[in-house]
Each structure stands twice: as C-alpha cells, then as structure tokens.
Design a protein around this motif. Structure first.
Motif, short mmCIF file in Angstrom:
data_model
loop_
_atom_site.label_atom_id
_atom_site.label_comp_id
_atom_site.label_asym_id
_atom_site.label_seq_id
_atom_site.Cartn_x
_atom_site.Cartn_y
_atom_site.Cartn_z
N ARG A 76 -47.18 -33.95 9.45
CA ARG A 76 -46.80 -33.13 10.59
C ARG A 76 -45.29 -33.21 10.77
O ARG A 76 -44.70 -34.28 10.64
CB ARG A 76 -47.51 -33.61 11.86
N ALA A 77 -44.67 -32.08 11.08
CA ALA A 77 -43.22 -32.05 11.25
C ALA A 77 -42.85 -30.86 12.12
O ALA A 77 -42.65 -29.76 11.62
CB ALA A 77 -42.53 -31.95 9.90
N PRO A 78 -42.75 -31.07 13.43
CA PRO A 78 -42.37 -29.96 14.30
C PRO A 78 -41.02 -29.36 13.95
O PRO A 78 -40.76 -28.22 14.29
CB PRO A 78 -42.35 -30.58 15.68
N VAL A 79 -40.13 -30.08 13.31
CA VAL A 79 -38.85 -29.53 12.89
C VAL A 79 -38.83 -29.44 11.37
O VAL A 79 -39.12 -30.41 10.69
CB VAL A 79 -37.68 -30.38 13.38
N VAL A 80 -38.51 -28.26 10.86
CA VAL A 80 -38.38 -28.02 9.43
C VAL A 80 -37.00 -27.46 9.17
O VAL A 80 -36.52 -26.61 9.92
CB VAL A 80 -39.48 -27.06 8.93
N VAL A 81 -36.35 -27.93 8.12
CA VAL A 81 -35.05 -27.43 7.71
C VAL A 81 -35.26 -26.35 6.65
O VAL A 81 -36.05 -26.55 5.71
CB VAL A 81 -34.16 -28.57 7.17
N LEU A 82 -34.59 -25.23 6.80
CA LEU A 82 -34.78 -24.09 5.89
C LEU A 82 -33.47 -23.78 5.19
O LEU A 82 -32.44 -23.57 5.83
CB LEU A 82 -35.27 -22.87 6.66
N ALA A 83 -33.51 -23.72 3.85
CA ALA A 83 -32.32 -23.46 3.04
C ALA A 83 -32.42 -22.08 2.41
O ALA A 83 -33.51 -21.53 2.20
CB ALA A 83 -32.16 -24.53 1.97
N ASP A 84 -31.26 -21.54 2.09
CA ASP A 84 -31.16 -20.24 1.43
C ASP A 84 -31.45 -20.42 -0.06
O ASP A 84 -30.75 -21.16 -0.75
CB ASP A 84 -29.76 -19.66 1.65
N ASP A 85 -32.47 -19.73 -0.55
CA ASP A 85 -32.87 -19.85 -1.94
C ASP A 85 -31.76 -19.48 -2.91
O ASP A 85 -31.68 -20.02 -4.01
CB ASP A 85 -34.10 -18.98 -2.20
N ALA A 86 -30.88 -18.56 -2.50
CA ALA A 86 -29.84 -18.05 -3.40
C ALA A 86 -28.51 -18.77 -3.25
O ALA A 86 -27.54 -18.39 -3.91
CB ALA A 86 -29.65 -16.55 -3.16
N ASP A 87 -28.43 -19.78 -2.43
CA ASP A 87 -27.14 -20.41 -2.12
C ASP A 87 -27.21 -21.92 -2.33
O ASP A 87 -27.73 -22.65 -1.47
CB ASP A 87 -26.73 -20.08 -0.68
N PRO A 88 -26.67 -22.43 -3.44
CA PRO A 88 -26.68 -23.88 -3.67
C PRO A 88 -25.98 -24.66 -2.56
O PRO A 88 -26.39 -25.78 -2.24
CB PRO A 88 -25.94 -24.03 -5.01
N ALA A 89 -24.92 -24.09 -1.98
CA ALA A 89 -24.22 -24.80 -0.91
C ALA A 89 -25.13 -24.97 0.30
O ALA A 89 -25.11 -26.01 0.97
CB ALA A 89 -22.95 -24.03 -0.52
N SER A 90 -25.94 -23.95 0.60
CA SER A 90 -26.89 -24.06 1.70
C SER A 90 -27.91 -25.15 1.41
O SER A 90 -28.29 -25.92 2.31
CB SER A 90 -27.61 -22.70 1.91
#
Length: 585
Positions: A76-90
């Motif tokens: 369970r994780a009420p907070v999820v971090v989402l990254a940009d698939d096309a951006d290595p820096a993200s």
C-alpha cells in the motif's frame, strides 16, 4: 473500485503523507453547540506497507520493470512518484524523491496498468516529476475542491507537480535537500545506491561542457530571477515505511533498472550492483551478497535468469568463498598457468620432480613469468594426475591406477592455501570417467579443485593402452557434466573448471555436443599436441575449426617433446587465440 477522497483537500496546514489511515474527524452532529471550539488535532504521520516474500529468489521481467517492482515491494502506498517515460532527467529526480519519501516510482506511460496499480496501492496522491502526466481514467471526475494552480485531481487521486527547485521540492517533502549527487551516464543506479533512504539527495546528470562563445555574437539571455518558486500544493507529514532488511535487490546497473532500484531502496531493501547479472562474478559482487545476509533476493530484469538460477547463484555468493584470483567464476578475467604431473612419481611431469613446498613455489614461478603479458589475472595452478593409465589390468581389471585421494590431499590443500587452482586429471582405462570422478568427491568438494578428462587413455571393453589412441563421446562427457554441476550446486561451491584433453578430432568427435549450458561449470578444451611448432599450430587450428563455439581453450608446453618449447612471451603472442589455460609437462 470506489476510493475515499484524499485528506489533502479537506485538511489545512501540514497534512500527513502516509500509507495507513489517519484518525477520522468527529461528525458535526455529535458536537455540542455550547462547547468551546477545540483546535483541530494535527494528524500523525502515516507509514507505507511493504511486501515480504517467502521465496528464496524472484526475478522481475525487464518489460514493465518499474511496475513489477512496485507490485513486488509495496502492499500500500497512498503517495506514488510518477516520472516522465521520455525524460531521463525526470527519472533521476523521481528516483531521488522516491528514496526521500519511501514511495514507489512509476512511469507515466504504463496506461491502464498504472491506473490498476494506483487502485491496488490505494494511492491518494501522485507526485509528478518533470513533464510526467497522469491521464484521466474513464469515469473520473474532476473534484471541484482542487485548485487548478495548486493541485490537479484525476478522479479521487490528487496530482501534485513537483517543483523544479530543489529547496522548494524539499520543503514540499517536509525535509531539506542535500548537495546534488552527479550521476554519470551508465552509472545512474550506482549513484542511487549511494543515497541514504529518507534523504532528499537530488541525482543530476552531469552538464555537458560547451565551448565559450563570443560575447559580441552571443544571444541575449534573460536575467536570472531571484524570486523563489511558489508551490501552493501541500503534501502531508512523511514517515518512511518499515524497512525490508532481509531482502536484497540485485541490478546490473543499467539505466533501464533505475526506477525499479529506487522502489526497492524506498521499501528498505538492500541494493547491490551486479554487472552481467551473475552475483558470483567478482569479489565485489560476492562481498555485496554475502554481506547483506538476505533471506530473499530479487533480480531486477531478465539478465538474472529465472528464479531458480538466481536462487542457487545467490546462495553460492552468500558463502563468501572465492576462487584463486577472486570471485567465484573460473572465467573471464583470469588465465591459468599450471604444472602437470603426479606427486607420486617424477616420470609423469614436472609437478612430481620436487616436494610439496617446492612444487607450490615452482607453480608460482611459472605463473609469475606471465605477469605483464596479459591484462587478466594470472593464477598459478596444478593439474594433478589422480588416475594413471597402466599397462596391465590391475586387481580391478580396469587398466587404470587410482591414487588414493588422501595421498593427493597434502599437495591439493597446500596449493589452495597458496592461492593456486588444482585440476584432478583422470586416465580411466576401462573404467568410466564418471565412476572415477565420484571417487574423488571429497577433494572436489574443496572450492579450488576442478576436474580434467583425458580421452587418450579411455579404453573400450576389449582395448589396451598404446595400441590406439582412446576417445570419448559427448554423451559420456555429459554424464560427468551433469554429476559435477549438480554436485557443485548442491554444495554452494564456486564454479568448477572441467578440462577436456584433445589433440585429435577423433578423441571427442562430438565435442560441439558437450553440454555447456550448466553455469556451475566452465568447460575448456585443452590441446595436448607435442613436437614441432608448425604441427602444434596446425592441430590448434584444426581443433578450433571443429568446435568453433567452444569459448575457453588450453595449450600445453612440453619441456622435452616440443621443438622448440615456446617461451611465455611466444606462447602469448604466437598462439592465436591466446589460451586461457597453459600447462607445462
């Protein structure tokens, strides 16, 4: 599924970031109208819930790796971090954030699988990094409480954009930012391994240097702003989920495994970088696995093979026992220089021409002559004749004399103590290679001891030595392969060297059919030709042409029979390809 609204939209001030429920508000109808208003209690921190496994090993598929890691490490994780698939820096920045808050990090292109995972995790907030976006799902409705410039609500999940400024992002996370950590291309995961869990240490790709431009022709740039970045959205107070100290995640270090590695670390698992995917490979990988003391190992990606393979390899690495030259693999990165013969008699080779201490010293001297001729580690070695072909049938009728294992043990153990590798050579006569190999199981149980099969002295039921050169089929060799590989795996032993002697194609006509799929063993074909160098080189080329897929090869220098015997420099420069095992007889 129908999920509750995030508390971020109904509470004021600092909210709690969490993976478990906060205390419920008291219903308004139960409050006394005459009572003095009470201050709203600040909710306590909440924790994430991580997953444990009873399996010894798990391998996550390379496809959809970030998603698989979330499913593996978090309940369970009420907070999820989402990254940009096309951006290595993200993805670098998102990995830093995941470690800071103890949350899984996912990619924004996971589509329906992402929505399903958010539901499974009961996620309330999605913290987007860079240009990562969370698309609305069918049936989602924008919540009117969400302020457009502060929070985006996709259904009942609040989307909070992560500030680009480190200090502002750290403030949002409820922590402070440490100095950014450079993450060189190809070493992103290695950099991540050095970040402390619960710390916001921004991972940054190095900025490429550019040549200075002419100020007169350089385009005008806007003056830097000194105003701090504003962020009206808030996240709750953070507390890391309880760690997974008994779990070890293994990564090859490839950048495609970065997010999965971050999720593993965020869940509190140990992380070790294992280039190539075999934890037995180097001293560093063996130390990392043995030092972790893990009960469960997770391989991040297909390079780790299947779960069974990873399981026994990790169990072997966990012993911490290494081969001479380091690590638990015979090859690559090593070249062996060996004395050949028997400690029982000097007639069979240089190995028996002196006592045990002198033999160990002589093996070291032979190997030292090759230092500087190769970038590989040069390992001193001995090939000890354990069973020797005999002219007569003997009491057992097999035309082979088996020296007692205990008679060989003093030399075998002395070699091991000196950091030298040992190969036990079998000349079976009418016995089988498998039968004789099993007689030396006690010595083969030592980590630094391998095996050699000498088909020249392998007889048929009615044959005798010196009438014709013996031979062996791949099927007979594979009997030994199966037994020795199982023997090695069951005892968590480092990889063993299996040498196949050959100087005529007919000696192992079906050598390409020898099973080399068992990574418990390294199979090497050893060219034993003697005489003039022209004939020896011709034999060398012929054997290679007959078995082009054999990766490891050996060469023998004869003191008395070669004309002339090659020097170490000539052996390394004139024998092509350069042999991996060089013996002297």
């Amino acid at each position: 599924m129908t999920r509750r609204r995030p508390r971020a939209l109904v509470l004021t001030g600092a909210l709690c970031l969490a993976l478990t429920a906060c205390a419920a508000d008291v219903p308004a109808e139960q409050a006394s109208p005459a009572a003095s208003p009470s201050p709203t209690p600040e909710p306590g921190p909440e924790q994430g819930t991580v997953r444990t496994s009873e399996a010894a090993a798990t391998v996550l598929p390379t496809g959809g790796l970030a998603l698989a890691a979330s499913q593996t490490f978090f309940d369970r994780a009420p907070v999820v971090v989402l990254a940009d698939d096309a951006d290595p820096a993200s993805q670098l920045r998102a990995s830093s954030v995941a470690l800071a808050v103890g949350a899984p990090v996912l990619l924004d292109d996971d589509g329906a699988a992402l929505a399903t995972e958010l539901d499974r995790l009961d996620a309330d907030w999605v913290l987007t990094v860079g240009d990562a976006t969370l698309e609305a799902r069918p049936g989602d409705e924008t919540t009117p409480e969400a302020t457009p410039d502060a929070e985006d609500a996709t259904g009942d999940v609040v989307v909070v954009p992560a500030p680009a400024d480190d200090a502002a992002l750290a403030d949002l996370l409820g922590t402070t930012a440490t100095e950014p950590l450079p993450a060189e291309a190809g070493r992103e995961v290695a950099a991540l391994a050095g970040v402390e869990r619960g710390s916001f240490t921004p991972l940054q790709a190095p900025v490429a240097e550019t040549a200075p431009s002419d100020p007169a022709t350089a385009p005008a740039t806007a003056a830097p702003t000194t105003e701090p970045e504003t962020q009206t959205a808030e996240l709750p107070r953070l507390e890391l989920p309880e760690a997974l100290p008994s779990t070890l995640a293994l990564t090859t270090g490839d950048a495609t495994e970065l997010l999965a590695a971050a999720t593993a670390r965020a869940a509190g698992a140990h992380l070790a970088v294992v280039p190539g995917g075999d934890p037995r490979a180097t001293s560093e990988t063996v130390a990392a696995v043995s030092g972790a003391g893990a009960e469960h190992v997770v391989g991040l990606g297909d390079a780790f093979g299947d779960a069974e393979t990873l399981g026994w390899r990790a169990a072997t690495a966990a012993t911490g026992v290494e081969l001479p030259g380091g690590g638990q693999l015979v090859f690559p990165g090593k070249r062996y220089v060996a004395l050949y013969g028997s400690p029982v008699t000097p007639a069979l080779g240089v190995l028996g021409e002196q006592g045990t201490p002198e033999t160990v010293a002589r093996a070291a001297e032979h190997a030292a002559a090759y230092d500087g001729l190769t970038e590989d580690t040069v390992v001193p070695a001995m090939e000890i004749i354990a069973t020797v072909a005999s002219a007569g049938p003997g009491t057992d009728g097999n035309y082979s004399t088996e020296w007692p294992a205990e008679d060989l043990r003093p030399l075998v153990e002395a070699a091991g103590e000196a950091g030298q590798y040992v190969v036990l050579d079998l000349q079976p006569g009418r016995a089988s290679f498998l039968e004789q190999a099993q007689q030396y199981a006690d010595l083969l149980a030592l980590p630094h001891v391998g095996l050699a099969l000498d088909p020249e002295w392998n007889l048929g039921p009615d044959e005798v030595h010196m009438v014709r050169i013996g031979s062996v089929s791949a099927a007979e060799v594979n009997e030994v392969v199966d037994w020795l590989a199982d023997f090695t795996r069951e005892r968590n032993l480092p990889q063993k060297l299996l040498v196949l002697h050959q100087f005529q194609v007919r000696m192992i006509q079906t050598v390409p059919e020898v099973d080399r799929s068992r990574s418990e063993l390294a199979v090497l074909v050893h060219a034993d030709g003697q005489g003039g160098q022209g004939a020896k080189q011709s034999t060398w080329r012929t054997l290679h042409e007959h078995a082009p897929d054999i990766e490891w090869w050996g060469w023998k220098n004869f003191y008395d029979e070669d004309s002339p015997m090659l020097t170490p420099e000539q052996t390394m420069s004139q024998v092509d390809p350069v042999p991996h095992f060089i013996s002297y007889q």
